[in-house]
Design a protein around this motif. Structure first.
Motif, PDB file in Angstrom:
ATOM      1  N   VAL A 121       0.840  -1.192   0.000  1.00 27.15           N
ATOM      2  CA  VAL A 121       0.000   0.000   0.000  1.00 27.15           C
ATOM      3  C   VAL A 121       0.880   1.248   0.000  1.00 27.15           C
ATOM      4  N   MET A 122       0.620   2.136  -0.959  1.00 26.08           N
ATOM      5  CA  MET A 122       1.407   3.349  -1.169  1.00 26.08           C
ATOM      6  C   MET A 122       0.557   4.549  -0.789  1.00 26.08           C
ATOM      7  N   CYS A 123       0.972   5.336   0.187  1.00 22.52           N
ATOM      8  CA  CYS A 123       0.090   6.351   0.765  1.00 22.52           C
ATOM      9  C   CYS A 123       0.586   7.774   0.573  1.00 22.52           C
ATOM     10  N   GLY A 124      -0.380   8.670   0.436  1.00 27.03           N
ATOM     11  CA  GLY A 124      -0.119  10.101   0.419  1.00 27.03           C
ATOM     12  C   GLY A 124      -1.084  10.783   1.371  1.00 27.03           C
ATOM     13  N   GLY A 125      -0.619  11.811   2.082  1.00 21.98           N
ATOM     14  CA  GLY A 125      -1.494  12.517   3.015  1.00 21.98           C
ATOM     15  C   GLY A 125      -0.726  13.059   4.198  1.00 21.98           C
ATOM     16  N   ASP A 126      -1.445  13.406   5.242  1.00 18.35           N
ATOM     17  CA  ASP A 126      -0.832  13.973   6.443  1.00 18.35           C
ATOM     18  C   ASP A 126      -0.307  12.867   7.355  1.00 18.35           C
ATOM     19  N   GLU A 127       0.813  13.118   8.001  1.00 19.15           N
ATOM     20  CA  GLU A 127       1.438  12.110   8.856  1.00 19.15           C
ATOM     21  C   GLU A 127       0.519  11.661   9.993  1.00 19.15           C
ATOM     22  N   ALA A 128      -0.215  12.578  10.576  1.00 17.92           N
ATOM     23  CA  ALA A 128      -1.084  12.220  11.697  1.00 17.92           C
ATOM     24  C   ALA A 128      -2.205  11.287  11.256  1.00 17.92           C
ATOM     25  N   ASP A 129      -2.784  11.563  10.092  1.00 19.13           N
ATOM     26  CA  ASP A 129      -3.839  10.698   9.571  1.00 19.13           C
ATOM     27  C   ASP A 129      -3.273   9.321   9.226  1.00 19.13           C
ATOM     28  N   TYR A 130      -2.121   9.311   8.596  1.00 19.99           N
ATOM     29  CA  TYR A 130      -1.498   8.038   8.235  1.00 19.99           C
ATOM     30  C   TYR A 130      -1.217   7.191   9.474  1.00 19.99           C
ATOM     31  N   ALA A 131      -0.713   7.831  10.515  1.00 20.33           N
ATOM     32  CA  ALA A 131      -0.378   7.088  11.737  1.00 20.33           C
ATOM     33  C   ALA A 131      -1.605   6.401  12.330  1.00 20.33           C
ATOM     34  N   ARG A 132      -2.765   7.013  12.184  1.00 26.06           N
ATOM     35  CA  ARG A 132      -3.991   6.419  12.717  1.00 26.06           C
ATOM     36  C   ARG A 132      -4.483   5.250  11.871  1.00 26.06           C
ATOM     37  N   VAL A 133      -4.324   5.342  10.563  1.00 26.14           N
ATOM     38  CA  VAL A 133      -4.903   4.305   9.695  1.00 26.14           C
ATOM     39  C   VAL A 133      -3.944   3.156   9.401  1.00 26.14           C
ATOM     40  N   GLU A 134      -2.648   3.377   9.541  1.00 21.24           N
ATOM     41  CA  GLU A 134      -1.679   2.337   9.158  1.00 21.24           C
ATOM     42  C   GLU A 134      -1.892   1.011   9.890  1.00 21.24           C
ATOM     43  N   PRO A 135      -2.145   0.997  11.214  1.00 24.91           N
ATOM     44  CA  PRO A 135      -2.369  -0.290  11.885  1.00 24.91           C
ATOM     45  C   PRO A 135      -3.607  -1.021  11.379  1.00 24.91           C
ATOM     46  N   VAL A 136      -4.590  -0.284  10.887  1.00 22.30           N
ATOM     47  CA  VAL A 136      -5.807  -0.912  10.374  1.00 22.30           C
ATOM     48  C   VAL A 136      -5.568  -1.442   8.959  1.00 22.30           C
ATOM     49  N   ILE A 137      -4.854  -0.677   8.143  1.00 21.99           N
ATOM     50  CA  ILE A 137      -4.480  -1.133   6.802  1.00 21.99           C
ATOM     51  C   ILE A 137      -3.679  -2.427   6.891  1.00 21.99           C
ATOM     52  N   ALA A 138      -2.916  -2.576   7.975  1.00 25.90           N
ATOM     53  CA  ALA A 138      -2.109  -3.786   8.160  1.00 25.90           C
ATOM     54  C   ALA A 138      -2.951  -5.055   8.200  1.00 25.90           C
ATOM     55  N   SER A 139      -4.264  -4.921   8.329  1.00 28.47           N
ATOM     56  CA  SER A 139      -5.157  -6.082   8.303  1.00 28.47           C
ATOM     57  C   SER A 139      -5.032  -6.859   6.999  1.00 28.47           C
ATOM     58  N   TYR A 140      -4.689  -6.157   5.902  1.00 24.00           N
ATOM     59  CA  TYR A 140      -4.598  -6.824   4.599  1.00 24.00           C
ATOM     60  C   TYR A 140      -3.334  -6.452   3.830  1.00 24.00           C
ATOM     61  N   ALA A 141      -2.350  -5.885   4.515  1.00 23.05           N
ATOM     62  CA  ALA A 141      -1.127  -5.452   3.837  1.00 23.05           C
ATOM     63  C   ALA A 141       0.109  -6.037   4.510  1.00 23.05           C
TER      64      ALA A 141
ATOM     65  N   GLY B  51      -1.619  12.867  -2.837  1.00 26.62           N
ATOM     66  CA  GLY B  51      -1.282  12.567  -4.228  1.00 26.62           C
ATOM     67  C   GLY B  51      -0.049  11.710  -4.382  1.00 26.62           C
ATOM     68  N   ALA B  52       0.802  11.681  -3.351  1.00 24.22           N
ATOM     69  CA  ALA B  52       2.054  10.929  -3.461  1.00 24.22           C
ATOM     70  C   ALA B  52       1.811   9.427  -3.588  1.00 24.22           C
ATOM     71  N   GLY B  53       0.748   8.938  -2.957  1.00 23.65           N
ATOM     72  CA  GLY B  53       0.425   7.524  -3.097  1.00 23.65           C
ATOM     73  C   GLY B  53       0.067   7.177  -4.527  1.00 23.65           C
ATOM     74  N   GLN B  54      -0.769   8.013  -5.135  1.00 28.28           N
ATOM     75  CA  GLN B  54      -1.160   7.767  -6.528  1.00 28.28           C
ATOM     76  C   GLN B  54       0.029   7.896  -7.482  1.00 28.28           C
ATOM     77  N   LEU B  55       0.894   8.847  -7.244  1.00 29.05           N
ATOM     78  CA  LEU B  55       2.079   9.001  -8.088  1.00 29.05           C
ATOM     79  C   LEU B  55       2.989   7.785  -7.976  1.00 29.05           C
ATOM     80  N   THR B  56       3.112   7.235  -6.768  1.00 30.16           N
ATOM     81  CA  THR B  56       3.940   6.045  -6.578  1.00 30.16           C
ATOM     82  C   THR B  56       3.318   4.846  -7.287  1.00 30.16           C
ATOM     83  N   LYS B  57       1.993   4.735  -7.252  1.00 28.91           N
ATOM     84  CA  LYS B  57       1.332   3.649  -7.981  1.00 28.91           C
ATOM     85  C   LYS B  57       1.588   3.778  -9.480  1.00 28.91           C
ATOM     86  N   MET B  58       1.683   5.004  -9.981  1.00 29.93           N
ATOM     87  CA  MET B  58       2.007   5.200 -11.396  1.00 29.93           C
ATOM     88  C   MET B  58       3.397   4.654 -11.699  1.00 29.93           C
ATOM     89  N   VAL B  59       4.347   4.908 -10.815  1.00 23.75           N
ATOM     90  CA  VAL B  59       5.696   4.354 -10.993  1.00 23.75           C
ATOM     91  C   VAL B  59       5.622   2.826 -11.045  1.00 23.75           C
TER      92      VAL B  59
END
Length: 287
Positions: free
Chosen positions: A135-155, A165-173
Motif C-alpha cells: 500500500v502506497m500512501c499520500g497525506g498527512d502524517e497524523a492521519d497516516y499514523a492512525r490508519v496504518e495499523p488498520v491497513i495492516a489487516s490486509y497489507a 497525491g504521493a500515493g497515486q504518483l507512486t502507484k504510477m511508478v
C-alpha cells in the motif's frame, strides 16, 4: 475500530473480509446491493444503502472503486460518504486514480474537518485475498499514523510517501515498471521458443540472476502455455497507463516504452483480450 468499506469488487471484497477477521466493526456498501448483502451473509457486519449511510459514525471509511468519477460519486454530494462522516474521521482511498482527484478530495475533506489518505495498492486479487498487499500512501502524517495499523489487516507493506497525491504518483511508478517488465518477459520467452530452448530450464536459471522479477516468477509458465484467463485485466491496465501518461504530460516526464506498451495492450483488446491478464502481451508476438 468502527469502519466502512465502499466497493466490493475483486479487491474490496476480500480486503473488507480481512478487516472483519481482525476484529473491526465493518459496514459495507456496494453499488450492486446484492453483493453487499452476500458479503454480510458470509462475514457478518452490516450493509448500507448509500455511501453516506455506510460512513455515519465510522472512525475510518475505506474505498476501492473503479476510477476518478466513481470515487467522486461515493465521496461527495448529498449521498456521498463525506456527508455522513463525523468530524475527525479519515477517508482512505484504495482506488488507483489520478493524483489530481486525490488532491481535490483531500482539500474537500480538510474543509469538512475530515482526513483523507490516498492509498492505492499493488499485489492484485491474490494479494487482496491473502492479505499481503503493498500500500502506497499520500497525506498527512497524523492521519497516516492512525490508519496504518488498520491497513495492516490486509497489507504486508505500507508506507507514507509524501503529501496528498504521493500515493497515486507512486502507484504510477509501479505500473510503469510493470508494463516494461511484462513486455520484456514476453519477448524473452518468445525468443527462447524460436531459438529452440527449453523455456522452463531457461527461466529456472535466469530467475536466479539479475533478470529475476515477480512477473517472471509468477507468470512465465502461464505465458508459455498461452493461458490468460485470470489476473489483472488488460482493460484495467490500460486505465492505469492512461493515468500515467496523462500525468507525464503534465510533469514533463518522458515515457516512450510505457506509451508503446499501452499501444500493444490496445492491440490485445482488439484481439478480444480485454479481460485477459496483463501477461497476454506475449499473444501479440505469437499470433
Amino acid at each position: 475500530m468502527k469502519v466502512a468499506f465502499l466497493g466490493l469488487g475483486v479487491m474490496g471484497y476480500p480486503m473488507a473480509r480481512h478487516l472483519k477477521d481482525k476484529g473491526h466493526e465493518v459496514t459495507v456498501y456496494n453499488r450492486t446491493a446484492a453483493k453487499a448483502e452476500k458479503w454480510v451473509a458470509e462475514n457478518g457486519g452490516r450493509a448500507a444503502a448509500t455511501p453516506k449511510a455506510a460512513a455515519e459514525g465510522q472512525d475510518i471509511v475505506f474505498a476501492c472503486v473503479g476510477n476518478d468519477d466513481d470515487l467522486r460519486s461515493v465521496t461527495i454530494g448529498p449521498d456521498g460518504a463525506f456527508a455522513g462522516m463525523k468530524k475527525g474521521a479519515i477517508f482512505v482511498d484504495h482506488t488507483t486514480a489520478s493524483a489530481e482527484v486525490a488532491r481535490e478530495l483531500y482539500a474537500k475533506a480538510r474543509e469538512m474537518g475530515l482526513g483523507f489518505v490516498d492509498a492505492p495498492v499493488s499485489g492484485g486479487q491474490a494479494g487482496a485475498e491473502n492479505g499481503v498487499l503493498t500500500v502506497m500512501c499520500g497525506g498527512d502524517e497524523a492521519d497516516y499514523a492512525r490508519v496504518e495499523p488498520v491497513i495492516a489487516s490486509y497489507a504486508r507493506a505500507c508506507r507514507l510517501l509524501g503529501p496528498s497525491g504521493a500515493g497515486q504518483l507512486t502507484k504510477m511508478v509501479n505500473q510503469i515498471c510493470i508494463a516494461g517488465l511484462v513486455q520484456a518477459l514476453s519477448e524473452g520467452i518468445h525468443f527462447a521458443k524460436k531459438a529452440g530452448l527449453d523455456v522452463e530450464a531457461v527461466i529456472s536459471v535466469i530467475s536466479k540472476g539479475a533478470a529475476q522479477s515477480w512477473q517472471m516468477e509468477n507468470r512465465w509458465q502461464t505465458m508459455n502455455e498461452n493461458k490468460f484467463d485470470f489476473g489483472f485485466a488488460v482493460d484495467w491496465m490500460r486505465k492505469d497507463l492512461a493515468i500515467c501518461l496523462a500525468e507525464a504530460r503534465r510533469n514533463g516526464a518522458h515515457l516512450p516504452v510505457t506509451a508503446l506498451v499501452d499501444q500493444f495492450y490496445s492491440e490485445v483488446q482488439r484481439m478480444g483480450g480485454n479481460r485477459w491478464d496483463t501477461s497476454s502481451l506475449i499473444a501479440l508476438l505469437e499470433r
